[in-house]
Motif scaffolding. Structure first.
Motif, PDB file in Angstrom:
ATOM      1  N   CYS A  24     -47.855 -34.796  23.471  1.00 51.64           N
ATOM      2  CA  CYS A  24     -48.347 -33.703  22.797  1.00 51.64           C
ATOM      3  C   CYS A  24     -46.429 -33.564  22.062  1.00 51.64           C
ATOM      4  N   ASP A  73     -45.212 -31.285  23.987  1.00 56.78           N
ATOM      5  CA  ASP A  73     -44.479 -30.179  24.710  1.00 56.78           C
ATOM      6  C   ASP A  73     -43.519 -30.554  26.430  1.00 56.78           C
ATOM      7  N   CYS A 128     -47.826 -24.857  25.449  1.00 54.70           N
ATOM      8  CA  CYS A 128     -49.115 -23.878  24.152  1.00 54.70           C
ATOM      9  C   CYS A 128     -49.265 -22.846  25.636  1.00 54.70           C
ATOM     10  N   THR A 169     -50.072 -24.276  28.956  1.00 56.47           N
ATOM     11  CA  THR A 169     -48.878 -24.770  30.276  1.00 56.47           C
ATOM     12  C   THR A 169     -48.422 -23.594  30.873  1.00 56.47           C
ATOM     13  N   HIS A 218     -56.726 -29.466  27.149  1.00 53.81           N
ATOM     14  CA  HIS A 218     -55.302 -29.043  27.364  1.00 53.81           C
ATOM     15  C   HIS A 218     -55.686 -29.537  28.846  1.00 53.81           C
ATOM     16  N   HIS A 248     -53.880 -32.007  30.061  1.00 54.66           N
ATOM     17  CA  HIS A 248     -52.587 -32.695  29.633  1.00 54.66           C
ATOM     18  C   HIS A 248     -51.978 -31.797  30.438  1.00 54.66           C
ATOM     19  N   CYS A 249     -51.995 -30.612  29.930  1.00 51.75           N
ATOM     20  CA  CYS A 249     -51.556 -29.495  30.260  1.00 51.75           C
ATOM     21  C   CYS A 249     -50.811 -29.557  32.070  1.00 51.75           C
ATOM     22  N   LEU A 289     -48.153 -32.160  32.741  1.00 43.91           N
ATOM     23  CA  LEU A 289     -47.209 -32.334  31.904  1.00 43.91           C
ATOM     24  C   LEU A 289     -46.221 -31.488  33.482  1.00 43.91           C
TER      25      LEU A 289
HETATM   26 FE1  FES Z   1     -49.914 -29.853  25.294  1.00 48.38          FE
HETATM   27 FE2  FES Z   1     -50.283 -28.094  26.472  1.00 48.38          FE
HETATM   28  S1  FES Z   1     -51.227 -28.936  24.534  1.00 48.38           S
HETATM   29  S2  FES Z   1     -48.343 -29.342  27.226  1.00 48.38           S
END
Ligand code: FES
Length: 156
Positions: free
Chosen positions: A60, A62, A85, A88, A126, A128-129, A132
């Motif tokens: 995304c 981020d 977001c 995250t 969410h 994938h947050c 990350l």
């Molecule tokens: Fe992509 Fe939270 S929406 S890391």
């Protein structure tokens, strides 16, 4: 407060109503733990004179950066920064809390699913947050190891 610096009770009331509406929407999407962690995140920023720095960017776009300070083999300080977001931010906050005090190996074993579970789950878009945050931590841990090896190599 208006542009001319005067108090505006009407504007304050409108802002309060918007904030309440957003919080009500968030509570339908996110767990209580995610919202609590997002509203009052811990360990935001960068560790001074870090022993390891890890970066990750998601599908995304981020991003998250995690910095670590070690005490021997244990993580003494762990901080994060993200432009991502709310979920995250919650992930970075909870992950840095649980990583602190762990050995490098223990921290490397933290899985995104485990982090999601600690936060009471995340909506599908969410999930994938958590990855990350975990990838940023793993990259910081690898950087610690790489720097340590370089230092040891330099001392021989
Ligand atoms: Fe992509 Fe939270 S929406 S890391």
């Amino acid at each position: 407060m208006t542009e001319d610096g005067k108090e505006s009770p009407e504007l304050d009331r409108i802002v309060q109503n918007i904030m309440s509406a957003l919080e009500s929407e968030d509570s339908k999407i996110y767990s209580e733990d995610v919202i609590a962690e997002f509203k009052d995140p811990a360990n935001v920023g960068s560790v001074a004179d870090a022993d390891g720095v890890g970066f990750a960017d998601g599908l995304c776009n981020d991003t998250m950066e995690i910095t670590l300070k070690l005490d021997g083999d244990r993580i003494a300080r762990c901080m994060f920064f993200t432009d991502g977001c709310g979920a995250t931010i919650a992930c970075g906050s909870r992950l840095t809390k649980i990583a602190t005090g762990k050995t490098l190996e223990e921290a490397l074993a933290i899985e995104p699913e485990y982090l999601a579970g600690l936060l009471g789950g995340l909506p599908d878009d969410h999930k994938h947050c958590t990855s990350l945050a975990v990838i940023a931590l793993r990259n910081a841990l690898r950087d610690c190891v790489r720097r340590r090896k370089e230092k040891e190599g330099g001392e021989q």
